[in-house]
Design a protein around this motif. Structure first.
Motif, PDB file in Angstrom:
ATOM      1  N   THR A 218       0.818  -1.207   0.000  1.00  0.00           N
ATOM      2  CA  THR A 218       0.000   0.000   0.000  1.00  0.00           C
ATOM      3  C   THR A 218       0.852   1.256   0.000  1.00  0.00           C
ATOM      4  O   THR A 218       2.036   1.237   0.324  1.00  0.00           O
ATOM      5  CB  THR A 218      -0.900   0.047   1.252  1.00  0.00           C
ATOM      6  N   ASP A 219       0.199   2.359  -0.359  1.00  0.00           N
ATOM      7  CA  ASP A 219       0.881   3.648  -0.416  1.00  0.00           C
ATOM      8  C   ASP A 219       1.392   4.088   0.944  1.00  0.00           C
ATOM      9  O   ASP A 219       2.458   4.679   1.043  1.00  0.00           O
ATOM     10  CB  ASP A 219      -0.082   4.717  -0.958  1.00  0.00           C
ATOM     11  N   TYR A 220       0.613   3.826   2.005  1.00  0.00           N
ATOM     12  CA  TYR A 220       1.062   4.356   3.295  1.00  0.00           C
ATOM     13  C   TYR A 220       2.287   3.620   3.809  1.00  0.00           C
ATOM     14  O   TYR A 220       3.066   4.187   4.558  1.00  0.00           O
ATOM     15  CB  TYR A 220      -0.071   4.389   4.329  1.00  0.00           C
ATOM     16  N   ILE A 221       2.490   2.381   3.382  1.00  0.00           N
ATOM     17  CA  ILE A 221       3.733   1.696   3.741  1.00  0.00           C
ATOM     18  C   ILE A 221       4.892   2.273   2.921  1.00  0.00           C
ATOM     19  O   ILE A 221       5.983   2.510   3.450  1.00  0.00           O
ATOM     20  CB  ILE A 221       3.607   0.179   3.520  1.00  0.00           C
ATOM     21  N   ARG A 222       4.626   2.540   1.636  1.00  0.00           N
ATOM     22  CA  ARG A 222       5.656   3.197   0.813  1.00  0.00           C
ATOM     23  C   ARG A 222       6.040   4.545   1.415  1.00  0.00           C
ATOM     24  O   ARG A 222       7.214   4.907   1.468  1.00  0.00           O
ATOM     25  CB  ARG A 222       5.119   3.431  -0.604  1.00  0.00           C
ATOM     26  N   PHE A 223       5.022   5.268   1.868  1.00  0.00           N
ATOM     27  CA  PHE A 223       5.285   6.591   2.448  1.00  0.00           C
ATOM     28  C   PHE A 223       6.057   6.446   3.763  1.00  0.00           C
ATOM     29  O   PHE A 223       6.940   7.243   4.055  1.00  0.00           O
ATOM     30  CB  PHE A 223       3.960   7.335   2.662  1.00  0.00           C
ATOM     31  N   ARG A 225       8.161   4.083   4.420  1.00  0.00           N
ATOM     32  CA  ARG A 225       9.548   3.811   4.010  1.00  0.00           C
ATOM     33  C   ARG A 225      10.224   5.089   3.540  1.00  0.00           C
ATOM     34  O   ARG A 225      11.389   5.346   3.856  1.00  0.00           O
ATOM     35  CB  ARG A 225       9.567   2.792   2.872  1.00  0.00           C
ATOM     36  N   ALA A 226       9.468   5.899   2.774  1.00  0.00           N
ATOM     37  CA  ALA A 226      10.043   7.142   2.242  1.00  0.00           C
ATOM     38  C   ALA A 226      10.383   8.110   3.371  1.00  0.00           C
ATOM     39  O   ALA A 226      11.194   9.004   3.191  1.00  0.00           O
ATOM     40  CB  ALA A 226       9.070   7.795   1.262  1.00  0.00           C
ATOM     41  N   ARG A 227       9.745   7.942   4.542  1.00  0.00           N
ATOM     42  CA  ARG A 227      10.087   8.800   5.680  1.00  0.00           C
ATOM     43  C   ARG A 227      11.238   8.207   6.472  1.00  0.00           C
ATOM     44  O   ARG A 227      11.616   8.744   7.512  1.00  0.00           O
ATOM     45  CB  ARG A 227       8.874   8.980   6.603  1.00  0.00           C
TER      46      ARG A 227
ATOM     47  N   ALA B  52      11.855   7.526  -7.450  1.00  0.00           N
ATOM     48  CA  ALA B  52      11.936   6.329  -6.611  1.00  0.00           C
ATOM     49  C   ALA B  52      13.355   5.767  -6.596  1.00  0.00           C
ATOM     50  O   ALA B  52      13.839   5.298  -5.557  1.00  0.00           O
ATOM     51  CB  ALA B  52      10.958   5.267  -7.108  1.00  0.00           C
ATOM     52  N   LEU B  57      13.779   3.376  -3.482  1.00  0.00           N
ATOM     53  CA  LEU B  57      12.488   2.731  -3.211  1.00  0.00           C
ATOM     54  C   LEU B  57      11.848   2.177  -4.478  1.00  0.00           C
ATOM     55  O   LEU B  57      10.635   2.233  -4.646  1.00  0.00           O
ATOM     56  CB  LEU B  57      11.518   3.722  -2.559  1.00  0.00           C
ATOM     57  N   THR B  94       9.844  12.820   0.787  1.00  0.00           N
ATOM     58  CA  THR B  94       9.051  12.451  -0.383  1.00  0.00           C
ATOM     59  C   THR B  94       7.587  12.777  -0.130  1.00  0.00           C
ATOM     60  O   THR B  94       7.070  12.547   0.959  1.00  0.00           O
ATOM     61  CB  THR B  94       9.179  10.945  -0.679  1.00  0.00           C
ATOM     62  N   PHE B  96       3.839  11.987  -1.871  1.00  0.00           N
ATOM     63  CA  PHE B  96       3.206  11.156  -2.887  1.00  0.00           C
ATOM     64  C   PHE B  96       1.950  11.810  -3.428  1.00  0.00           C
ATOM     65  O   PHE B  96       1.473  12.830  -2.928  1.00  0.00           O
ATOM     66  CB  PHE B  96       2.879   9.772  -2.327  1.00  0.00           C
ATOM     67  N   ASP B  98      -1.418  10.606  -3.900  1.00  0.00           N
ATOM     68  CA  ASP B  98      -2.791  10.521  -3.401  1.00  0.00           C
ATOM     69  C   ASP B  98      -2.830  10.587  -1.874  1.00  0.00           C
ATOM     70  O   ASP B  98      -2.514   9.617  -1.194  1.00  0.00           O
ATOM     71  CB  ASP B  98      -3.418   9.211  -3.883  1.00  0.00           C
ATOM     72  N   THR B 101      -4.493   7.849   0.374  1.00  0.00           N
ATOM     73  CA  THR B 101      -3.933   6.524   0.637  1.00  0.00           C
ATOM     74  C   THR B 101      -2.541   6.568   1.246  1.00  0.00           C
ATOM     75  O   THR B 101      -1.996   5.534   1.595  1.00  0.00           O
ATOM     76  CB  THR B 101      -3.859   5.691  -0.668  1.00  0.00           C
ATOM     77  N   THR B 102      -1.940   7.764   1.378  1.00  0.00           N
ATOM     78  CA  THR B 102      -0.562   7.787   1.867  1.00  0.00           C
ATOM     79  C   THR B 102      -0.455   7.900   3.381  1.00  0.00           C
ATOM     80  O   THR B 102       0.633   7.779   3.921  1.00  0.00           O
ATOM     81  CB  THR B 102       0.268   8.929   1.238  1.00  0.00           C
ATOM     82  N   LEU B 103      -1.575   8.136   4.059  1.00  0.00           N
ATOM     83  CA  LEU B 103      -1.511   8.191   5.517  1.00  0.00           C
ATOM     84  C   LEU B 103      -2.048   6.881   6.081  1.00  0.00           C
ATOM     85  O   LEU B 103      -3.077   6.380   5.624  1.00  0.00           O
ATOM     86  CB  LEU B 103      -2.349   9.361   6.035  1.00  0.00           C
ATOM     87  N   VAL B 164       0.553  15.416   4.792  1.00  0.00           N
ATOM     88  CA  VAL B 164       1.625  14.676   4.112  1.00  0.00           C
ATOM     89  C   VAL B 164       2.844  15.579   3.923  1.00  0.00           C
ATOM     90  O   VAL B 164       3.983  15.162   4.139  1.00  0.00           O
ATOM     91  CB  VAL B 164       1.122  14.120   2.752  1.00  0.00           C
ATOM     92  N   LEU B 167       4.614  15.853   7.091  1.00  0.00           N
ATOM     93  CA  LEU B 167       5.357  14.621   7.358  1.00  0.00           C
ATOM     94  C   LEU B 167       6.644  14.564   6.543  1.00  0.00           C
ATOM     95  O   LEU B 167       7.681  14.100   7.025  1.00  0.00           O
ATOM     96  CB  LEU B 167       4.488  13.409   7.022  1.00  0.00           C
ATOM     97  N   ALA B 168       6.573  15.029   5.291  1.00  0.00           N
ATOM     98  CA  ALA B 168       7.757  14.971   4.432  1.00  0.00           C
ATOM     99  C   ALA B 168       8.810  15.979   4.879  1.00  0.00           C
ATOM    100  O   ALA B 168      10.001  15.759   4.692  1.00  0.00           O
ATOM    101  CB  ALA B 168       7.357  15.219   2.980  1.00  0.00           C
TER     102      ALA B 168
END
Lengths: 325, 325
Positions: A218-223, A225-227, B52, B57, B94, B96, B98, B101-103, B164, B167-168
């Motif tokens: 999912t995107d939130y896991i990618r995010f 990781r990106a953090r 990425a 990533l 980073t 993202f 959407d 879905t990123t939180l 987001v 957070l970034a």
């Protein structure tokens, strides 16, 4: 949340009444209680007298109402086979089954969840592939075979663990006896608990793994990781929590299944629980016991479902928002 | 002066059963401290993949197959996973596409903010919490001290993208890779988010790699722009120059397809054909089958970036010996 719990409890009533109807119908359709009680030799007058005494000349729904009324007071009649009140028989057997099912569940969760997480994270490792292959065996081997194999290995060949019974039990209350309090009781619990829990364990393992694979994409896991969060936090703090809703559902339903269908394991290990009681009762058509077991199992399932539904609220804040403004 | 980010001849491959797909082919660019470099191109041109690849990533089976990435002189594309993790979030943030879905839906936003800060910065929990409130205020969330306890689903889409962004940026990175930060948002909110991103990064002196397919966003925000086509950079240069005097026929086509207020064209110009699939990238210049000005050399030789006025374009028209100059 309270309103939700109350509405769920209300929904449970028709379900219980339906199950009650089925278990009550057992009396009418499986054998004739009058013949069973009087034996083959009796006069017509004796028969009519017995029919009247049992209330069998009343209309069906009056009889059903009596039955439900009695059940609400914990009265399920007298066992044909053992000539004892069914409620007492069940009360004596229930602790054994609940202890066995709890031990099996705890075992299944304690091993299944971490292994599911592990195989989900490191799906390319050979150890994960090995776990998955072994888990396939766990899913596909029937409990009676696992039980017999375990007895053969640990009880007969190695003589490490007893092969049957509950060992020494200690009474906690007037009817609740526990096997957890003595070493012999714990030893006796190991083999049946492994047998009963093996299937659940592999099921949980596979479910947690599949959910982890899903969530890790999912995107939130990618995010996360990106953090630059640590793997540990991502896997256990972020991912595992998101797998819990389906996992809780399955664990809950499976626990109901463990209580209801532990009869194979209990038969193999001569475990003095509900399953064994049910098997013995079915063999001689001991209808009062069978119908009481049926009702009890329905009650167990409904209770667990309610607990599972309430756990959803604990896990997922979105449900709290939509259902409980 | 060493650039903040220096990407040289970056190659990203996707090994598949039917051969290796080259998704990024020898991409080179650099970003100065505090600079905003825009990346435009069609879907699948490789903009997001470039981002990425920089932060390590890439989704499996994608991998960096060549080239190098340097961050303030230190090579980062060959770092061990744990060292790279410390760079993500702390040195390179980073954002993202959407925000819905990123939180992580099951964690309070305050928790997600403080966790990110505590991972990278040497702070006490109280200090991290204080800063989390400040960050929410900076990104324009009203009533921040209370909202910090909220769950992601309690915010609107635009507000979530603000979270987001917080957070970034909360671990104070030197570079932010913003991957289509406004694409999933309402048009009315897009401008606000871009303005916010611009303001915050300018205040902190953060460089931005702004990936988008919206030329308007680039024109308003970026210092320089890189135009990508089929995994390569077609043209790179100062925004004004690329927009007013596009040197690459593809860029020219892109600009022609944007409606302007001054010239009310009946029909917008379009580039015939579509971008090639990764398994069928033409030899020579990848754009030549769609290019009206292609000549012999374009079919055989792949052009590198050549000086073309104020910009650099990967096009043989700008070679000294080119036929049409």
């Amino acid at each position: 949340m309270f309103a939700f719990a109350a509405s769920r409890l209300l929904q449970a009533i028709p379900v219980l009444l339906t199950v009650g109807l089925i278990s009550f119908a057992l009396f009418a359709f499986v054998g004739d209680p009058v013949t069973i009680l009087l034996g083959q030799d009796h006069t017509e007058a004796q028969r009519l007298e017995m029919v009247h005494r049992l209330g069998l000349d009343q209309p069906f729904f009056i009889q059903f109402a009596y039955y439900i009324w009695a059940a609400l007071h914990g009265e399920f009649g007298i066992s044909y086979r053992l000539a004892q009140p069914v409620s007492r028989l069940i009360a004596e057997r229930l602790p054994a089954t609940l202890e066995l099912a709890s031990a099996a569940s705890i075992l299944a969760i304690a091993i299944g969840v971490p292994m599911g997480v592990y195989t989900g994270i490191h799906r390319e490792r050979w150890s994960s592939r090995l776990f998955m292959a072994v888990s396939l065996i766990g899913v596909s081997l029937p409990a009676f075979l696992v039980g017999i194999l375990l007895i053969l290995l640990f009880a007969v060949s190695l003589e490490w663990l007893p092969s049957f019974g509950r060992g020494t039990v200690v009474p906690l209350t007037s009817w609740w006896t526990t096997g957890f309090a003595t070493w012999s009781g714990v030893r006796a619990l190991i083999l049946p608990a492994v047998t009963l829990g093996l299937f659940q364990m592999t099921l949980i393992l596979r479910l947690v793994r599949a959910e982890m694979l899903e969530v890790l994409r999912t995107d939130y896991i990618r995010f996360a990781r990106a953090r630059g969060l640590t793997d540990r936090s991502i896997h256990f703090g972020h991912a595992l929590k998101n797998t819990l809703v389906p996992v809780i559902t399955i664990i809950g339903l499976q626990f109901g299944g463990l209580v209801a269908f532990s009869l194979v394991t209990e038969t193999v290990f001569q475990w003095p629980g509900m399953g064994l009681l049910l098997v013995q009762s079915v063999a001689v058509a001991d209808i009062p016991v069978m119908s009481a077991c049926l009702l009890l199992i329905a009650l167990v399932f409904l209770t667990i479902n309610l607990i599972v539904d309430l756990l959803y609220f604990v896990v997922d804040p979105r449900l709290r928002a939509s259902r409980d403004p | 002066m060493t650039p903040l980010l220096d990407v040289r001849d970056l190659i990203v491959d996707f090994p598949t059963r039917r051969g290796v797909l080259r998704a990024i082919d020898r991409v080179s660019f650099d970003i100065a401290p505090g600079e905003v470099l825009g990346f435009v191109g069609e879907s699948g041109a490789g903009k997001s993949l470039t981002g990425a690849a920089i932060v390590g990533l890439l989704t499996w089976p994608g991998r960096i197959a060549g080239g190098s990435v340097h961050l303030t002189g230190e090579r980062i594309d060959t770092l061990r996973p744990d060292r790279m993790r410390r760079i993500r979030g702390r040195r390179i943030g980073t954002i993202f596409q959407d925000p819905l879905t990123t939180l992580n839906p099951l964690l309070r936003i305050g928790h997600q903010l403080t966790e990110t800060m505590l991972t990278h910065l040497d702070l006490t929990a109280t200090e991290a919490r204080r800063r989390a409130v400040v960050w929410l205020e900076r990104v324009g969330i009203p009533d921040a001290p209370r909202r910090i306890e909220s769950w992601p689903h309690e915010f609107s889409g635009g507000q979530r993208q603000r979270v987001v962004i917080a957070l970034a940026l909360c671990a104070e990175p030197d570079l932010v890779i913003a991957d289509e930060p406004t694409t999933a948002l309402d048009v009315s909110v897009q401008a606000q988010i871009i303005t916010l991103l611009k303001t915050l990064t300018r205040e902190n002196g953060t460089a931005v790699m702004l990936i988008t397919h919206d030329m308007g966003v680039i024109a308003e925000t970026a210092d320089r722009v890189a135009v990508m086509y089929a995994g390569r950079i077609a043209e790179i240069g100062p925004v004004a120059a690329v927009i007013r005097h596009p040197a690459h026929p593809y860029t020219d086509g892109l600009m022609g397809s944007i409606p302007t207020v001054k010239h009310k064209a009946e029909r917008l110009r379009q580039i015939d054909g579509s971008m090639p699939r990764l398994d069928a990238i033409p030899a020579g210049c990848a754009f030549h089958p769609r290019c009206a000005r292609a000549f012999d050399r374009c079919l055989i030789d792949r052009p590198g970036l050549l000086a073309a006025g104020a910009t650099q374009a990967a096009c043989w028209l700008h070679a000294p010996e080119a036929p049409h100059g």
